[in-house]
Design an enzyme around this catalytic site. Structure first.
Site, PDB file in Angstrom:
ATOM      1  N   HIS A 114       2.176 -11.202   9.498  1.00 57.99           N
ATOM      2  CA  HIS A 114       3.360 -11.965   8.296  1.00 57.99           C
ATOM      3  C   HIS A 114       4.103 -13.328   8.736  1.00 57.99           C
ATOM      4  CE1 HIS A 114       6.597 -11.359   5.350  1.00 57.99           C
ATOM      5  NE2 HIS A 114       7.114 -11.868   6.548  1.00 57.99           N
TER       6      HIS A 114
ATOM      7  N   LEU B 196       0.899  -1.238  -0.091  1.00 59.00           N
ATOM      8  CA  LEU B 196       0.181  -0.231   0.087  1.00 59.00           C
ATOM      9  C   LEU B 196       1.191   1.240   0.057  1.00 59.00           C
ATOM     10  CD1 LEU B 196      -2.327  -1.847   2.162  1.00 59.00           C
ATOM     11  CD2 LEU B 196      -3.098  -0.625   0.378  1.00 59.00           C
TER      12      LEU B 196
HETATM   13  C1  GAR Z   1      -0.698 -15.468   6.143  1.00 62.89           C
HETATM   14  O1  GAR Z   1      -0.023 -16.578   6.408  1.00 62.89           O
HETATM   15  C2  GAR Z   1      -0.291 -14.424   6.524  1.00 62.89           C
HETATM   16  O2  GAR Z   1       0.789 -14.243   6.755  1.00 62.89           O
HETATM   17  C3  GAR Z   1       0.194 -14.334   4.980  1.00 62.89           C
HETATM   18  O3  GAR Z   1      -0.568 -14.417   4.166  1.00 62.89           O
HETATM   19  C4  GAR Z   1      -1.349 -15.747   4.305  1.00 62.89           C
HETATM   20  C5  GAR Z   1      -2.458 -15.235   4.221  1.00 62.89           C
HETATM   21  O4  GAR Z   1      -3.409 -16.625   4.491  1.00 62.89           O
HETATM   22  N1  GAR Z   1       0.660 -12.876   4.609  1.00 62.89           N
HETATM   23  C6  GAR Z   1       2.203 -11.812   3.888  1.00 62.89           C
HETATM   24  O5  GAR Z   1       2.523 -13.102   3.542  1.00 62.89           O
HETATM   25  C7  GAR Z   1       1.776 -11.202   3.641  1.00 62.89           C
HETATM   26  N2  GAR Z   1       3.483 -10.766   3.638  1.00 62.89           N
HETATM   27  P1  GAR Z   1      -5.000 -16.944   4.497  1.00 62.89           P
HETATM   28  O6  GAR Z   1      -5.496 -16.165   3.029  1.00 62.89           O
HETATM   29  O7  GAR Z   1      -5.451 -18.080   5.065  1.00 62.89           O
HETATM   30  O8  GAR Z   1      -5.181 -15.785   6.048  1.00 62.89           O
END
Ligand code: GAR
Length: 193
Positions: A108, A92
């Site tokens: 994260h 963002l």
């Molecule tokens: C989660 O592990 C979150 O921490 C990660 O995406 C996944 C979403 O899982 N975020 C990142 O990597 C941000 N840089 P979900 O769609 O099953 O909630």
């Protein structure tokens, strides 16, 4: 009652955990809306819980500021106390971060400041570390650099695949998110930078 907008890009399992928690009338938060940067499969969870959804795809905008301004228009109609980036995979712009300073948190899948960026689980495996984790932090203008609110460690079993490790992390994240939202709602954690 803490009001929340969740932004997602993918399957939304963390979103679902929060929707389920908020479904309990004793839980001190509610999800007002769920936004995505693509027609993400996770939007179906919001629909199931009768929560309003919006999709703002960056390909229709001249630049990131214009895209994020449209995203903000949707959010401002709902006037949430908190915006949760739960697997929102776009960076963002500063204009957006500034507008929601102190209200914007990101999940994260690593022990930040280790392994920021879009491939945190893969990067931890490639680095050969014995443990990783999950972090929820305030969002600032950097990539995964804002003040850390909560963090949990996870051992990396030998030979585990990236997919398996990410699922193991997500199990922890779901619980961590619900608990943090509860603590914010109960004023046990403050978000001022
Ligand atoms: C989660 O592990 C979150 O921490 C990660 O995406 C996944 C979403 O899982 N975020 C990142 O990597 C941000 N840089 P979900 O769609 O099953 O909630």
């Amino acid at each position: 009652m803490l009001s929340i907008v969740v932004l997602i890009s993918g399957s939304g399992s963390n979103l679902r955990a929060l929707l389920e928690a908020c479904d309990n009338p004793m839980f001190p938060a509610k999800v007002l809306g769920v936004g995505a940067d693509n027609p993400a499969s996770g939007l179906a969870h919001a629909e199931e819980f009768d929560v309003t959804t919006f999709v703002v795809e960056n390909k229709y905008f001249a630049n990131r500021d214009a895209w994020a301004a449209r995203l903000a228009e949707h959010i401002d109609i709902l006037q949430p106390d908190l915006i949760v980036l739960a697997g929102f995979m776009k960076i963002l712009p500063a204009s957006f971060v500034d507008r929601y300073r102190g209200k914007l948190i990101n999940m994260h899948p690593s022990l930040l400041p280790q392994f920021p960026g879009a491939h945190a689980v893969r990067d931890a495996l490639s680095a050969g570390v014995s443990k990783t984790g999950s972090t929820i932090h305030l969002v600032d203008e950097g990539v995964d650099t804002g003040r850390i609110l909560v963090q949990r460690e996870i051992e990396i079993p030998q030979g585990i695949s990236e997919l398996e490790l990410h699922e193991k992390i997500k199990e922890v994240e779901r619980e961590q998110l619900v608990r943090l939202v509860y603590e914010i709602a109960a004023n046990e954690i403050t978000l001022e930078d």
